[in-house]
Write an enzyme that holds these catalytic residues in place. Structure first.
Site, PDB file in Angstrom:
ATOM      1  N   ASP A  36       0.934  -1.275   0.033  1.00 17.72           N
ATOM      2  CA  ASP A  36      -0.028  -0.022   0.061  1.00 17.72           C
ATOM      3  C   ASP A  36       0.888   1.199  -0.054  1.00 17.72           C
ATOM      4  O   ASP A  36       2.257   1.277   0.441  1.00 17.72           O
ATOM      5  CB  ASP A  36      -1.132   0.040   1.228  1.00 17.72           C
ATOM      6  CG  ASP A  36      -2.110   0.705   0.895  1.00 17.72           C
ATOM      7  OD1 ASP A  36      -3.362   0.107   0.719  1.00 17.72           O
ATOM      8  OD2 ASP A  36      -2.360   1.904   1.044  1.00 17.72           O
ATOM      9  N   ASN A  89      -4.779  -4.507  -7.348  1.00 17.20           N
ATOM     10  CA  ASN A  89      -6.145  -3.836  -6.702  1.00 17.20           C
ATOM     11  C   ASN A  89      -6.041  -2.529  -6.385  1.00 17.20           C
ATOM     12  O   ASN A  89      -7.314  -1.775  -6.416  1.00 17.20           O
ATOM     13  CB  ASN A  89      -6.340  -4.880  -5.410  1.00 17.20           C
ATOM     14  CG  ASN A  89      -7.471  -4.409  -4.666  1.00 17.20           C
ATOM     15  OD1 ASN A  89      -8.706  -4.377  -5.109  1.00 17.20           O
ATOM     16  ND2 ASN A  89      -7.091  -3.729  -3.578  1.00 17.20           N
ATOM     17  N   TYR A 157     -11.961   7.629 -14.281  1.00 14.33           N
ATOM     18  CA  TYR A 157     -12.139   6.298 -13.499  1.00 14.33           C
ATOM     19  C   TYR A 157     -12.749   5.225 -14.422  1.00 14.33           C
ATOM     20  O   TYR A 157     -12.151   3.926 -14.678  1.00 14.33           O
ATOM     21  CB  TYR A 157     -12.968   6.333 -12.362  1.00 14.33           C
ATOM     22  CG  TYR A 157     -13.180   5.308 -11.417  1.00 14.33           C
ATOM     23  CD1 TYR A 157     -12.425   5.005 -10.581  1.00 14.33           C
ATOM     24  CD2 TYR A 157     -14.493   4.363 -11.648  1.00 14.33           C
ATOM     25  CE1 TYR A 157     -12.361   3.794  -9.794  1.00 14.33           C
ATOM     26  CE2 TYR A 157     -14.361   3.415 -10.878  1.00 14.33           C
ATOM     27  CZ  TYR A 157     -13.597   3.074  -9.780  1.00 14.33           C
ATOM     28  OH  TYR A 157     -13.567   1.913  -9.317  1.00 14.33           O
ATOM     29  N   LYS A 161     -10.856   1.818 -16.006  1.00 16.06           N
ATOM     30  CA  LYS A 161     -11.215   0.259 -15.726  1.00 16.06           C
ATOM     31  C   LYS A 161     -11.551  -0.222 -17.038  1.00 16.06           C
ATOM     32  O   LYS A 161     -11.244  -1.521 -17.052  1.00 16.06           O
ATOM     33  CB  LYS A 161     -12.437   0.508 -14.783  1.00 16.06           C
ATOM     34  CG  LYS A 161     -12.059   1.236 -13.421  1.00 16.06           C
ATOM     35  CD  LYS A 161     -11.072   0.352 -12.608  1.00 16.06           C
ATOM     36  CE  LYS A 161     -11.009   0.854 -11.003  1.00 16.06           C
ATOM     37  NZ  LYS A 161      -9.960   0.011 -10.474  1.00 16.06           N
ATOM     38  N   THR A 192     -17.018   0.573   1.014  1.00 13.36           N
ATOM     39  CA  THR A 192     -15.530   0.772   1.270  1.00 13.36           C
ATOM     40  C   THR A 192     -15.363   2.244   1.361  1.00 13.36           C
ATOM     41  O   THR A 192     -16.054   3.252   0.667  1.00 13.36           O
ATOM     42  CB  THR A 192     -14.761   0.129   0.489  1.00 13.36           C
ATOM     43  OG1 THR A 192     -14.863   0.770  -0.906  1.00 13.36           O
ATOM     44  CG2 THR A 192     -14.884  -1.492   0.338  1.00 13.36           C
TER      45      THR A 192
HETATM   46  P1  NAD Z   1     -10.289   1.484  -0.638  1.00 13.67           P
HETATM   47  O1  NAD Z   1     -10.133   3.284  -0.638  1.00 13.67           O
HETATM   48  O2  NAD Z   1     -10.780   0.878   0.583  1.00 13.67           O
HETATM   49  O3  NAD Z   1      -8.677   1.026  -0.743  1.00 13.67           O
HETATM   50  C1  NAD Z   1      -7.871   1.312  -1.678  1.00 13.67           C
HETATM   51  C2  NAD Z   1      -6.352   1.057  -1.070  1.00 13.67           C
HETATM   52  O4  NAD Z   1      -5.531   1.572  -2.028  1.00 13.67           O
HETATM   53  C3  NAD Z   1      -6.009   2.089   0.177  1.00 13.67           C
HETATM   54  O5  NAD Z   1      -5.469   1.548   1.305  1.00 13.67           O
HETATM   55  C4  NAD Z   1      -5.078   3.148  -0.590  1.00 13.67           C
HETATM   56  O6  NAD Z   1      -4.191   3.546   0.223  1.00 13.67           O
HETATM   57  C5  NAD Z   1      -4.584   2.149  -1.479  1.00 13.67           C
HETATM   58  N1  NAD Z   1      -3.740   3.137  -2.723  1.00 13.67           N
HETATM   59  C6  NAD Z   1      -4.331   4.213  -3.207  1.00 13.67           C
HETATM   60  N2  NAD Z   1      -3.488   4.830  -4.191  1.00 13.67           N
HETATM   61  C7  NAD Z   1      -2.278   3.857  -4.217  1.00 13.67           C
HETATM   62  C8  NAD Z   1      -1.295   3.725  -4.789  1.00 13.67           C
HETATM   63  N3  NAD Z   1      -0.841   4.931  -5.769  1.00 13.67           N
HETATM   64  N4  NAD Z   1      -0.286   2.927  -4.602  1.00 13.67           N
HETATM   65  C9  NAD Z   1      -0.650   1.945  -3.851  1.00 13.67           C
HETATM   66  N5  NAD Z   1      -1.682   1.907  -2.845  1.00 13.67           N
HETATM   67  C10 NAD Z   1      -2.615   2.824  -3.231  1.00 13.67           C
HETATM   68  O7  NAD Z   1     -10.845   1.217  -1.768  1.00 13.67           O
HETATM   69  P2  NAD Z   1     -11.508  -0.185  -2.481  1.00 13.67           P
HETATM   70  O8  NAD Z   1     -12.938   0.126  -2.553  1.00 13.67           O
HETATM   71  O9  NAD Z   1     -11.132  -1.341  -1.564  1.00 13.67           O
HETATM   72  O10 NAD Z   1     -11.066  -0.276  -3.817  1.00 13.67           O
HETATM   73  C11 NAD Z   1      -9.997  -1.528  -4.514  1.00 13.67           C
HETATM   74  C12 NAD Z   1     -10.200  -1.449  -5.779  1.00 13.67           C
HETATM   75  O11 NAD Z   1     -11.626  -1.632  -6.114  1.00 13.67           O
HETATM   76  C13 NAD Z   1      -9.869  -0.139  -6.531  1.00 13.67           C
HETATM   77  O12 NAD Z   1      -9.343  -0.434  -7.830  1.00 13.67           O
HETATM   78  C14 NAD Z   1     -11.241   0.281  -6.893  1.00 13.67           C
HETATM   79  O13 NAD Z   1     -11.263   1.110  -7.942  1.00 13.67           O
HETATM   80  C15 NAD Z   1     -11.971  -0.774  -7.108  1.00 13.67           C
HETATM   81  N6  NAD Z   1     -13.559  -0.890  -7.111  1.00 13.67           N
HETATM   82  C16 NAD Z   1     -14.021  -0.187  -5.879  1.00 13.67           C
HETATM   83  C17 NAD Z   1     -15.460  -0.232  -5.928  1.00 13.67           C
HETATM   84  C18 NAD Z   1     -16.280   0.272  -4.727  1.00 13.67           C
HETATM   85  O14 NAD Z   1     -17.417   0.538  -4.855  1.00 13.67           O
HETATM   86  N7  NAD Z   1     -15.655   0.411  -3.772  1.00 13.67           N
HETATM   87  C19 NAD Z   1     -16.255  -0.842  -6.815  1.00 13.67           C
HETATM   88  C20 NAD Z   1     -15.428  -1.398  -8.059  1.00 13.67           C
HETATM   89  C21 NAD Z   1     -14.225  -1.175  -8.226  1.00 13.67           C
END
Ligand code: NAD
Length: 257
Positions: A36, A89, A157, A161, A192
């Site tokens: 992270d 991720n 975004y 994706k 989240t």
């Molecule tokens: P989250 O914000 O809870 O976790 C994301 C993590 O990524 C955080 O710990 C953050 O510090 C880390 N991060 C951010 N930028 C970074 C970087 N440059 N290098 C390393 N780490 C980095 O989010 P989440 O909901 O768990 O999202 C995880 C993945 O799922 C993402 O790719 C997001 O786009 C995708 N996603 C989320 C949703 C949703 O509704 N939450 C839906 C579809 C897809």
């Protein structure tokens, strides 16, 4: 155990899907490299795994920086001797990301460099490690917005994706005969930090839920379970696909009230 003797690396593992997946993979027997940009959050994930009797190490990396990504792969291999599962991720959703007319170039660049280039770097430096291990699984987190358009746009975004899905498909074809499977995850809206920060009022949350047939946000753990399936031998004939975990959004024309 479904990942016995496997070594996994998960980016964005300080929160949400990544943290849940790290804990789940460790419970299923994997040694996990937790990556992270947020050192405190990553260390907390490792602590949770160790307290539950699992094996994990934290490596700080910004996935948009090539040197950081090269280093996280090196560290995983050095610490645990190999790499079998690569879960790209980490991602962001910026509050100022909107339509093409109003989204600034800066937001576009920032979003694409983390969400898309970050996955490219993960594959660029991680796939050779999977080759050295004799095969493995790559899981890239995309989103349901890669599959359908939204009237409330986040153009950078969504584009990032879509790129993740297309890139995953092609990498799956390229590496299929090396025993390396590459699949994308397409989660729907989850409860989240990423999405709850973005949908920052009850009205915005309810507006989003109108489109979810199940009528609720998904949980990070529900996506982690899908990632576990793609990481494990249970999905041994599955590559180049998008696994949709969205409470029915992409199946619906009209949702029940
Ligand atoms: P989250 O914000 O809870 O976790 C994301 C993590 O990524 C955080 O710990 C953050 O510090 C880390 N991060 C951010 N930028 C970074 C970087 N440059 N290098 C390393 N780490 C980095 O989010 P989440 O909901 O768990 O999202 C995880 C993945 O799922 C993402 O790719 C997001 O786009 C995708 N996603 C989320 C949703 C949703 O509704 N939450 C839906 C579809 C897809």
């Amino acid at each position: 155990m479904r990942l016995e003797d496997k070594v996994a690396l998960i980016t964005g593992a300080g929160s949400g899907i990544g943290r849940q997946a790290a804990a789940l993979f460790a419970r299923e027997g994997a040694a996990v490299t937790v990556v992270d940009i947020d050192e405190y959050a990553g260390a907390e994930t490792v602590q949770g795994i160790e307290e539950a009797g699992g094996k994990a190490v934290f490596v700080r990396a910004d996935v948009s920086e090539a040197d950081d990504v090269r280093n996280m792969i090196d560290q995983a291999e050095k610490t645990f001797g190999k790499l079998n599962v690569l879960f790209n991720n980490a991602g962001i959703m910026h509050g100022d990301d909107a339509d093409a007319i109003s989204t600034s170039e800066e937001i576009w660049e920032r979003t694409l460099s983390i969400n898309l280039k970050g996955v490219f770097y993960g594959c660029k430096f991680g796939i050779p490690a999977l080759q050295r291990a004799g095969g493995g699984a790559v899981i890239n987190t995309a989103s349901f917005v890669a599959l359908m358009g939204a009237a409330t746009p986040q153009i950078a975004y969504t584009a990032s994706k879509g790129g993740v899905v297309a890139m995953s498909r092609e990498l799956a074809v390229i590496h299929a005969r090396e025993g390396i499977r590459v699949n994308a995850l397409c989660p729907g809206p989850l409860r989240t930090k990423l999405l709850m920060d973005y949908l920052d009022t009850e009205e915005k949350k309810q507006r989003r839920l109108v489109h979810v047939p199940m009528g609720r946000f998904g949980e990070a753990f529900e996506v982690a379970q899908a990632a576990l399936f793609l990481a494990s031998e249970e999905s041994s004939f599955i590559t180049g696909t998008e696994l949709v975990i969205d409470g029915g959004i992409t199946a619906a024309y009209v949702t029940p009230q």
